[in-house]
Write a protein that holds these residues in place. Structure first.
Motif, short mmCIF file in Angstrom:
data_model
loop_
_atom_site.label_atom_id
_atom_site.label_comp_id
_atom_site.label_asym_id
_atom_site.label_seq_id
_atom_site.Cartn_x
_atom_site.Cartn_y
_atom_site.Cartn_z
N ILE A 185 0.84 -1.19 0.00
CA ILE A 185 0.00 0.00 0.00
C ILE A 185 0.88 1.25 0.00
O ILE A 185 1.85 1.34 0.75
CB ILE A 185 -0.92 0.04 1.25
N VAL A 186 0.50 2.22 -0.83
CA VAL A 186 1.16 3.51 -0.87
C VAL A 186 0.10 4.57 -0.62
O VAL A 186 -0.92 4.62 -1.31
CB VAL A 186 1.84 3.77 -2.23
N MET A 187 0.33 5.44 0.38
CA MET A 187 -0.59 6.53 0.69
C MET A 187 0.05 7.85 0.32
O MET A 187 1.17 8.14 0.74
CB MET A 187 -0.94 6.52 2.18
N ILE A 188 -0.68 8.64 -0.48
CA ILE A 188 -0.22 9.99 -0.86
C ILE A 188 -1.07 10.97 -0.06
O ILE A 188 -2.29 11.00 -0.20
CB ILE A 188 -0.39 10.24 -2.37
N ASP A 189 -0.42 11.75 0.80
CA ASP A 189 -1.14 12.67 1.68
C ASP A 189 -0.23 13.85 1.98
O ASP A 189 0.99 13.72 1.95
CB ASP A 189 -1.54 11.96 2.98
N ASP A 190 -0.82 14.99 2.31
CA ASP A 190 -0.03 16.18 2.66
C ASP A 190 0.17 16.32 4.15
O ASP A 190 0.79 17.28 4.61
CB ASP A 190 -0.70 17.45 2.10
N SER A 191 -0.32 15.38 4.93
CA SER A 191 -0.26 15.46 6.39
C SER A 191 1.06 14.92 6.94
O SER A 191 1.35 13.72 6.81
CB SER A 191 -1.42 14.68 7.01
N VAL A 192 1.83 15.80 7.56
CA VAL A 192 3.08 15.37 8.18
C VAL A 192 2.78 14.40 9.32
O VAL A 192 3.50 13.41 9.51
CB VAL A 192 3.90 16.58 8.68
#
Length: 191
Positions: free
Chosen positions: A146-153
């Motif tokens: 699984i790869v998650m793309i998110d802007d949350s540090v």
């Protein structure tokens, strides 16, 4: 590889609309000074920039749950091209938007030309401040690769040491210097 992506500040820039709507509300409420868009981005988002404003939490909740607020948001540069290139690996969208706006979110993704995939919105019983844990739980339930793309540090940090590969997107409110990536860099890495 199975890709899951966030929506706000990864695909759509909702911060600009938040700042504009909060400025209107602030005038009515008599707020003396309000942060600019640039200040909100440099501080890491509206939650931090408006922390001292007593009505902020209620206003923010009303905006994010509002059908009209979630229409016509500006598309993040490279996002449409990025997800089009990765659409065969894209599984679903995972967003902190409340379930009350799931249908408008699907409509807006389609209108903007993003791949048609399921949208998983935050359940009403999950407080906004619990979204990192909620997203982490959902992601860990998806199996391997699984790869998650998110802007949350905070999500990026929470996923370290888990089987989920986190890609920190360089969104408008993402602090720099944490290994964040643009859509062009993400396509290069995942294609």
């Amino acid at each position: 590889m199975k890709i899951i992506t966030d929506i706000d500040e990864v695909l759509f820039n909702s911060v600009k609309k938040h700042v504009a709507e909060l400025a209107k509300a602030g005038e009515v409420l008599g707020w003396q000074s309000m942060p600019t868009y640039e200040q909100v981005c440099s501080l890491g988002g509206t939650h931090k920039a408006y922390a001292g404003y007593p009505e902020y939490e209620a206003l923010n909740g009303q905006m994010t749950a509002n059908y009209e607020f979630n229409q016509g948001l500006e598309i993040i540069e490279g996002a449409k091209e990025g997800l089009t290139a990765l659409q065969n690996k894209l599984q679903f969208y995972l967003t902190t938007r409340p379930q009350t706006v799931e249908e408008i979110t699907k409509e807006e993704l389609k209108r903007a030309g993003f791949p048609e995939k399921p949208v998983v919105c935050r359940p009403e019983n999950i407080d906004r401040r619990q979204t990192t844990d909620w997203k982490k739980t959902i992601l860990e339930q998806q199996g391997d690769d699984i790869v998650m793309i998110d802007d949350s540090v905070s999500l990026h940090e929470a996923l370290k040491g888990t089987p989920v590969q986190s890609i920190l997107f360089a969104g408008p409110i993402t602090p720099r210097g944490n290994g964040e990536m643009s859509w062009e860099q993400i396509i290069g890495k995942l294609s």
